[in-house]
Write an enzyme that holds these catalytic residues in place. Structure first.
Site, short mmCIF file in Angstrom:
data_model
loop_
_atom_site.label_atom_id
_atom_site.label_comp_id
_atom_site.label_asym_id
_atom_site.label_seq_id
_atom_site.Cartn_x
_atom_site.Cartn_y
_atom_site.Cartn_z
N HIS A 198 -45.57 -16.63 -23.74
CA HIS A 198 -44.17 -16.71 -24.17
C HIS A 198 -43.55 -15.32 -24.21
O HIS A 198 -44.27 -14.31 -24.19
CB HIS A 198 -44.09 -17.32 -25.57
CG HIS A 198 -44.70 -16.42 -26.60
ND1 HIS A 198 -46.06 -16.39 -26.83
CD2 HIS A 198 -44.16 -15.47 -27.40
CE1 HIS A 198 -46.32 -15.46 -27.75
NE2 HIS A 198 -45.19 -14.89 -28.12
N HIS A 223 -40.95 -8.98 -23.42
CA HIS A 223 -42.24 -8.96 -22.72
C HIS A 223 -43.03 -10.22 -23.05
O HIS A 223 -42.73 -10.92 -24.01
CB HIS A 223 -43.05 -7.73 -23.14
CG HIS A 223 -43.48 -7.79 -24.57
ND1 HIS A 223 -42.66 -7.36 -25.60
CD2 HIS A 223 -44.61 -8.25 -25.15
CE1 HIS A 223 -43.27 -7.55 -26.75
NE2 HIS A 223 -44.46 -8.10 -26.51
P1 2AM Z 1 -45.54 -11.64 -29.36
O1 2AM Z 1 -46.39 -11.54 -28.15
O2 2AM Z 1 -45.41 -13.01 -29.88
O3 2AM Z 1 -44.17 -11.05 -29.17
C1 2AM Z 1 -46.93 -6.23 -30.76
O4 2AM Z 1 -47.01 -6.68 -32.07
C2 2AM Z 1 -46.94 -7.38 -29.80
O5 2AM Z 1 -48.21 -8.02 -29.78
C3 2AM Z 1 -45.92 -8.44 -30.08
O6 2AM Z 1 -45.32 -8.75 -28.87
C4 2AM Z 1 -46.71 -9.56 -30.70
O7 2AM Z 1 -46.25 -10.86 -30.57
C5 2AM Z 1 -48.07 -9.37 -30.14
N1 2AM Z 1 -49.10 -9.67 -31.15
C6 2AM Z 1 -49.23 -9.11 -32.38
N2 2AM Z 1 -50.32 -9.57 -33.01
C7 2AM Z 1 -50.91 -10.46 -32.18
C8 2AM Z 1 -52.07 -11.29 -32.26
N3 2AM Z 1 -52.86 -11.29 -33.33
N4 2AM Z 1 -52.34 -12.08 -31.21
C9 2AM Z 1 -51.56 -12.09 -30.12
N5 2AM Z 1 -50.46 -11.34 -29.99
C10 2AM Z 1 -50.13 -10.53 -30.99
#
Ligand code: 2AM
Length: 222
Positions: A153, A68
């Site tokens: 991404h 995702h």
């Molecule tokens: P990702 O988008 O890089 O994959 C659940 O943890 C999802 O939320 C993951 O997909 C994660 O990274 C994203 N995520 C977790 N913490 C975050 C943050 N502080 N800011 C933005 N995205 C975050």
């Protein structure tokens, strides 16, 4: 009441449809396999293992679940701006709609493996508008001057003990280097595109043909 408190998801984002998930997993594994064998990569192995020993990149990166592209990390309402985001008209209007995401590059660092997503104007309506949306991940101050949506991404894998949130940070670091005019070292023309090394274990493969990935805009509660 308690129901209200849990009514916001862990995050909103585009969830890639299953047919394309398989294709991307194949393409990305092929890329890791090839990268592993390149002399240029072997030359910089120390970035990955701390030793000049071989690493098996396919093992090095653990898959992180359903592919995702996160738009807004809400943390069930605890993240700043979560409520405002959930109430945006575009978020309501497009919830459940299918979009075509354009995956324009693959990148690898000692921490994460991801695909850059190049958002269209329409898709940018779903990107958090606050100026420091790009800094949600917080550790790349210079990224504030990058165009909105730069952090978009898909996380493809993370090294042991690395949280997926790091993938966006790593992408922003590479884009910041590019913006500062660092050309990087063009190391290889691969079938998929041009591979560039940006130092300290940062590799970026610009795809000759972006991968078009159908994805549903929705949310994840977990
Ligand atoms: P990702 O988008 O890089 O994959 C659940 O943890 C999802 O939320 C993951 O997909 C994660 O990274 C994203 N995520 C977790 N913490 C975050 C943050 N502080 N800011 C933005 N995205 C975050």
């Amino acid at each position: 009441g308690p129901l209200e408190e849990v009514s916001l998801p862990l995050y909103f984002g585009w969830f890639l449809l299953s047919s394309i998930q398989d294709k991307i997993k194949c393409t990305s594994m092929d890329f890791l396999k090839t990268l592993d064998t390149l002399e240029a990569f072997k030359k910089h192995l120390i970035d990955f293992s701390g030793k000049a020993e071989e690493v098996d990149l396919e093992q090095y990166f653990q898959p992180t679940g359903i592919l995702h592209c996160t738009t807004k990390f809400c943390n069930y309402g605890k993240a700043e701006g979560a409520k405002e985001y959930a109430e945006k008209q575009a978020v309501k209007d497009f919830y459940g709609s299918i979009f075509d995401l354009s995956l324009s590059a693959l990148f690898v660092t000692p921490r994460t493996f991801g695909a850059r997503v190049s958002l269209t104007e329409e898709q940018l309506q779903l990107w958090p508008a606050d100026a420091d949306a790009e800094k949600q991940a917080e550790s790349v101050p210079a990224a504030a001057s990058l165009p909105l949506g730069s952090r978009a991404h898909v996380t493809l894998g993370c090294a042991e003990n690395v949280e997926p949130v790091q993938t966006g940070v790593d992408l922003l670091e590479i884009l910041t280097l590019q913006q500062e005019g660092q050309q990087g070292e063009q190391v290889e023309e691969m079938e998929l595109g041009t591979l560039t090394y940006y130092g300290t274990g940062k590799w970026l493969l610009n795809l000759r043909e972006p991968i078009s990935a159908p994805a549903c805009f929705s949310s994840f509660y977990g």
